[in-house]
Write an enzyme that holds these catalytic residues in place. Structure first.
Site, PDB file in Angstrom:
ATOM      1  N   GLU A  23       0.908  -1.123   0.023  1.00  0.00           N
ATOM      2  CA  GLU A  23       0.257  -0.095   0.214  1.00  0.00           C
ATOM      3  C   GLU A  23       0.949   1.275  -0.154  1.00  0.00           C
ATOM      4  O   GLU A  23       1.989   1.318   0.708  1.00  0.00           O
ATOM      5  CB  GLU A  23      -0.911  -0.088   1.307  1.00  0.00           C
ATOM      6  CG  GLU A  23      -1.646  -1.048   1.644  1.00  0.00           C
ATOM      7  CD  GLU A  23      -1.875  -1.007   3.489  1.00  0.00           C
ATOM      8  OE1 GLU A  23      -2.384  -1.682   3.652  1.00  0.00           O
ATOM      9  OE2 GLU A  23      -2.249   0.364   4.230  1.00  0.00           O
ATOM     10  N   CYS A  37       2.608   8.329   2.132  1.00  0.00           N
ATOM     11  CA  CYS A  37       3.078   7.492   2.894  1.00  0.00           C
ATOM     12  C   CYS A  37       3.825   6.237   2.309  1.00  0.00           C
ATOM     13  O   CYS A  37       2.571   5.786   1.808  1.00  0.00           O
ATOM     14  CB  CYS A  37       1.792   7.180   3.701  1.00  0.00           C
ATOM     15  SG  CYS A  37       2.517   5.845   4.957  1.00  0.00           S
ATOM     16  N   CYS A  54       5.558  -7.418   7.685  1.00  0.00           N
ATOM     17  CA  CYS A  54       6.755  -6.949   8.589  1.00  0.00           C
ATOM     18  C   CYS A  54       7.518  -7.857   9.883  1.00  0.00           C
ATOM     19  O   CYS A  54       6.127  -8.624   9.890  1.00  0.00           O
ATOM     20  CB  CYS A  54       6.096  -5.656   8.881  1.00  0.00           C
ATOM     21  SG  CYS A  54       7.448  -5.112   9.788  1.00  0.00           S
ATOM     22  N   CYS A 100      -0.594  -2.916  15.720  1.00  0.00           N
ATOM     23  CA  CYS A 100      -0.074  -3.057  13.949  1.00  0.00           C
ATOM     24  C   CYS A 100      -0.973  -3.866  12.992  1.00  0.00           C
ATOM     25  O   CYS A 100      -0.298  -5.428  13.147  1.00  0.00           O
ATOM     26  CB  CYS A 100       1.080  -2.880  13.831  1.00  0.00           C
ATOM     27  SG  CYS A 100       1.643  -2.419  12.121  1.00  0.00           S
TER      28      CYS A 100
HETATM   29  N1  SAH Z   1       7.913  -0.328  10.723  1.00  0.00           N
HETATM   30  C1  SAH Z   1       8.496   1.532  10.884  1.00  0.00           C
HETATM   31  C2  SAH Z   1       7.565   2.111   9.852  1.00  0.00           C
HETATM   32  C3  SAH Z   1       5.670   1.589   9.507  1.00  0.00           C
HETATM   33  S1  SAH Z   1       4.353   2.048  11.052  1.00  0.00           S
HETATM   34  C4  SAH Z   1       8.166   1.725  12.810  1.00  0.00           C
HETATM   35  O1  SAH Z   1       7.837   1.037  13.380  1.00  0.00           O
HETATM   36  O2  SAH Z   1       8.407   2.714  12.288  1.00  0.00           O
HETATM   37  C5  SAH Z   1       4.445   3.546  10.866  1.00  0.00           C
HETATM   38  C6  SAH Z   1       3.368   3.533  12.349  1.00  0.00           C
HETATM   39  O3  SAH Z   1       2.834   4.385  12.161  1.00  0.00           O
HETATM   40  C7  SAH Z   1       4.597   3.687  13.846  1.00  0.00           C
HETATM   41  O4  SAH Z   1       5.027   4.211  14.279  1.00  0.00           O
HETATM   42  C8  SAH Z   1       3.485   2.887  14.215  1.00  0.00           C
HETATM   43  O5  SAH Z   1       3.681   2.288  15.205  1.00  0.00           O
HETATM   44  C9  SAH Z   1       1.988   3.118  13.481  1.00  0.00           C
HETATM   45  N2  SAH Z   1       0.978   2.510  13.591  1.00  0.00           N
HETATM   46  C10 SAH Z   1       0.840   1.438  13.324  1.00  0.00           C
HETATM   47  N3  SAH Z   1      -0.378   0.568  14.023  1.00  0.00           N
HETATM   48  C11 SAH Z   1      -1.004   1.221  13.704  1.00  0.00           C
HETATM   49  C12 SAH Z   1      -2.345   1.668  13.798  1.00  0.00           C
HETATM   50  N4  SAH Z   1      -3.249   0.817  14.113  1.00  0.00           N
HETATM   51  N5  SAH Z   1      -2.823   3.461  14.455  1.00  0.00           N
HETATM   52  C13 SAH Z   1      -2.068   4.542  14.368  1.00  0.00           C
HETATM   53  N6  SAH Z   1      -0.769   3.727  14.102  1.00  0.00           N
HETATM   54  C14 SAH Z   1       0.181   2.739  13.796  1.00  0.00           C
END
Ligand code: SAH
Length: 341
Positions: free
Chosen positions: A89, A102, A109, A116
């Site tokens: 995505e 983004c 992952c 997540c």
């Molecule tokens: N793996 C990397 C980048 C991808 S996630 C990281 O962990 O930083 C990007 C951001 O989205 C991260 O801060 C993650 O914790 C957050 N994130 C994941 N699931 C989410 C959700 N359901 N709601 C809000 N933020 C979320």
């Protein structure tokens, strides 16, 4: 064979040098790709026929198929099919300053963060550099716009795909390629300390964001298993090293999960942890997903948390919400699509 969109200018210069050609050929090819946005080598009319012939032998263009596009208020969510049928995505957001994209860095992952969606679907593979570049190029073309910011916050852990991500950043940054300023690029990591150290040594001027989400090891290890490998003390000392070397401010992302990490005590603990560090905290309202038990904190609680940080002199912002109605939380669209099939 590799995609021409996956190659940095330095590597293409080396390629031409190895062929006994002048380096500037690389710049010419880049102009065709990123300025004129051609879709075949035959359109590169200032390049000699024999050069075109071997470029065609060594490189292909590559293509991402848009299999789904959801349009929300100020948000466009793309689901792409890769050449091997895997799905990733990208989310385009329209801010007042322009468009930001983004981008995903992996198929799935391996970090298994408890909140997540991406982590529920295990990593299948890293994305190649060209698959990240093409997320950008395909959305710009589809929307007929210029994107002015890129955040590596889609599916995947960018620092678990370090070399390809660095090449992607080089191509974003290159004035002859996509030409985004370093300050307009952000890479977000769950905290892979050795790669953060590599990142310090690489001297990239792009923004660094750290997904923190908890201010003590017990809770952080529950939410983010990576914390069992690189705990908060290690992570924070590495961040201090990063700030010392680069003089740059770091962003800490903090998702607010109802009754998990959103109390006044949590806010005070977070303030203590970050005291004196050149950083700011980005509070993220949680995007709930049907498969995961966590709930979003109420607006009132979010504001209270914010106030405590402010009072403690921590710079803090609350992330504007994008894409709730288009399943824009990390990995949601892909997960929903796969499960519907
Ligand atoms: N793996 C990397 C980048 C991808 S996630 C990281 O962990 O930083 C990007 C951001 O989205 C991260 O801060 C993650 O914790 C957050 N994130 C994941 N699931 C989410 C959700 N359901 N709601 C809000 N933020 C979320």
């Amino acid at each position: 064979m590799e995609s021409i969109y996956g190659i940095t200018k330095e590597k293409l210069e080396q390629y031409f040098t190895d062929k006994g050609e002048k380096k500037y050929k690389a710049t010419q090819v880049f102009e065709w790709l990123y300025n004129f946005k051609v879709s075949s080598f035959d359109e590169m009319t200032n390049i000699k026929k024999d050069v075109i012939a071997y470029l065609k032998q060594d490189f292909y263009f590559g293509y991402l198929e848009i299999v789904n596009k959801q349009v929300g208020e100020d948000t466009y969510k793309y689901l792409f099919k890769l050449a091997d049928n895997n799905l990733v995505e990208a989310v385009l957001m329209h801010h007042d300053y322009g468009y930001s994209l983004c981008v995903s860095s992996q198929v799935g992952c391996n970090m298994t963060c408890a909140f997540c969606e991406s982590g529920r679907l295990k990593k299948v593979r890293n994305l190649n550099t060209y698959e990240m570049v093409l997320q950008f190029m395909t959305v710009e073309r589809d929307m007929n716009i210029k994107i002015s910011r890129v955040v590596l916050m889609g599916i995947g852990e960018p620092f678990d795909n370090y070399d390809n991500v660095i090449d992607f950043i080089n191509i974003l940054n290159d004035p002859k390629a996509i030409s985004l300023g370093s300050r307009h690029i952000t890479v977000s990591t769950s905290g892979l300390v050795p790669r953060i150290k590599d990142f310090i040594n690489d001297g990239k001027q792009v923004n660094l964001a750290i997904s923190l989400h908890a201010a003590n090891d017990k809770l952080r290890s529950e939410l983010m298993p990576i914390n069992k490998v690189y705990n908060l003390e290690l992570l924070i000392s590495t961040i201090k090293e990063y700030i010392n070397k680069t003089n740059r401010r770091v962003t800490f992302e903090y998702i607010l999960l109802n009754d998990i990490n959103d109390s006044k005590e949590d806010a005070n603990e977070l303030s203590m942890l970050l005291k004196g560090i050149n950083c700011y905290v980005n509070l993220i309202p949680y995007n709930e997903t049907s498969h995961i038990k966590y709930k979003r904190s109420s607006k009132d609680k979010i504001l209270k948390f914010y106030d405590v940080l402010k009072k403690n002199n921590i710079q803090v912002t609350i992330r504007r919400e994008f894409g709730k109605n288009v399943s824009a939380a990390c990995g949601q669209l892909r997960a929903n699509y796969k499960e519907a099939k």
